[in-house]
Design a protein around this motif. Structure first.
Motif, PDB file in Angstrom:
ATOM      1  N   THR A  43       0.851  -1.185   0.000  1.00  0.00           N
ATOM      2  CA  THR A  43       0.000   0.000   0.000  1.00  0.00           C
ATOM      3  C   THR A  43       0.887   1.235   0.000  1.00  0.00           C
ATOM      4  N   ALA A  89       0.908   5.377  -0.199  1.00  0.00           N
ATOM      5  CA  ALA A  89       0.127   6.609  -0.076  1.00  0.00           C
ATOM      6  C   ALA A  89       0.864   7.727  -0.802  1.00  0.00           C
ATOM      7  N   PRO A 144      -0.406   2.524   5.418  1.00  0.00           N
ATOM      8  CA  PRO A 144       0.442   2.361   4.233  1.00  0.00           C
ATOM      9  C   PRO A 144       1.792   1.737   4.583  1.00  0.00           C
TER      10      PRO A 144
END
Length: 257
Positions: A36, A38, A217
């Motif tokens: 993940t 960001a 994240p």
């Protein structure tokens, strides 16, 4: 394990008078399945330009660099080919599609991606289950896509799409914008379910850290002036919350869209 490779991506926008205005000034980023990322930055830094360029929006012209998904040239693909290859874009402002029901839209998309239509009985259960997890009334499946939906309902529908289509790489363009606290928690829960499955790489574009309280994240990238100017972990988002973007703005590139 799928991998999206962005290398020195340069993008300009076509102005009404026909001129090209440079927006992205050399973006390099790797997103792998299960990660993940960001992307955080102020208004006008080019974050949405990155999202729509990856999806193939005709308004944006790539003037340099490369984008590959599992070694395949994304920039050589049409918009629908990118979707079938495994790219997914959750839009900041989801559009209404009059005359097309949510159920038909999603089943048609699933058929296009998988190469065969899902079995009706199984698909119906999957669709209802996904909508219930996002706390959407299953009756919405018979309504036209996003027509008459509230802002929060549109964003929930975007995550329903992501959960059902199971993309390799999902780009979430300010999915948190316009959501109240309860809707943010519900939408974030859907994103987390996709993240925990470990089959999708997430590129989460946002101004604020509030969604990162729910979706943690692995990497945070600060985006200013059409490029990444700093990278780090979750602690970088906390620093941005405390100090803002001002220290990055001196000497930043031209205003972006």
């Amino acid at each position: 394990m799928s991998t999206l490779e962005i290398r020195d991506l340069q993008v300009s926008v076509k102005l009404p008078e026909g001129e090209l205005k440079p927006i992205l000034a050399g973006v390099t980023l790797t997103v792998r399945a299960g990660e993940t990322h960001a992307i955080m930055g102020p208004n006008g830094s080019g974050k949405s330009t990155l999202a729509y360029s990856l999806a193939g929006h005709p308004k944006y012209e790539v003037t340099g660099g490369s984008v590959t998904l599992d070694g395949e040239d994304v920039l050589a693909m049409s918009v629908d080919e990118r979707a079938r290859a495994g790219l997914f874009l959750a839009m900041q402002y989801p559009v209404e599609v009059p005359g097309v029901s949510v159920a038909n839209f999603l089943r048609t998309a699933k058929t296009a991606i998988d190469g065969e239509a899902p079995k009706l009985r199984t698909w119906g259960n999957e669709l209802r289950g996904a909508m219930e997890k996002l706390q959407m009334d299953p009756a919405f499946a018979q309504r036209n896509v996003n027509e008459g939906f509230s802002g929060g309902e549109k964003k929930r529908h975007e995550i329903v799409q992501m959960e059902l289509l199971k993309p390799k790489i999902a780009i979430l363009d300010e999915t948190d914008s316009g959501l109240d606290i309860d809707a943010l928690r519900i939408v974030s829960g859907g994103i987390e379910r996709v993240r925990e499955a470990g089959q999708t790489g997430l590129l989460l574009i946002t101004h604020y850290t509030r969604i990162l309280r729910y979706v943690r994240p692995d990497f945070v990238h600060v985006f200013v002036g059409g490029r990444i100017v700093e990278e780090g972990g979750r602690e970088l988002a906390d620093k941005l919350e405390d100090k803002g973007y001002e220290r990055y703005l001196a000497g930043a590139g031209p205003a972006a869209v």
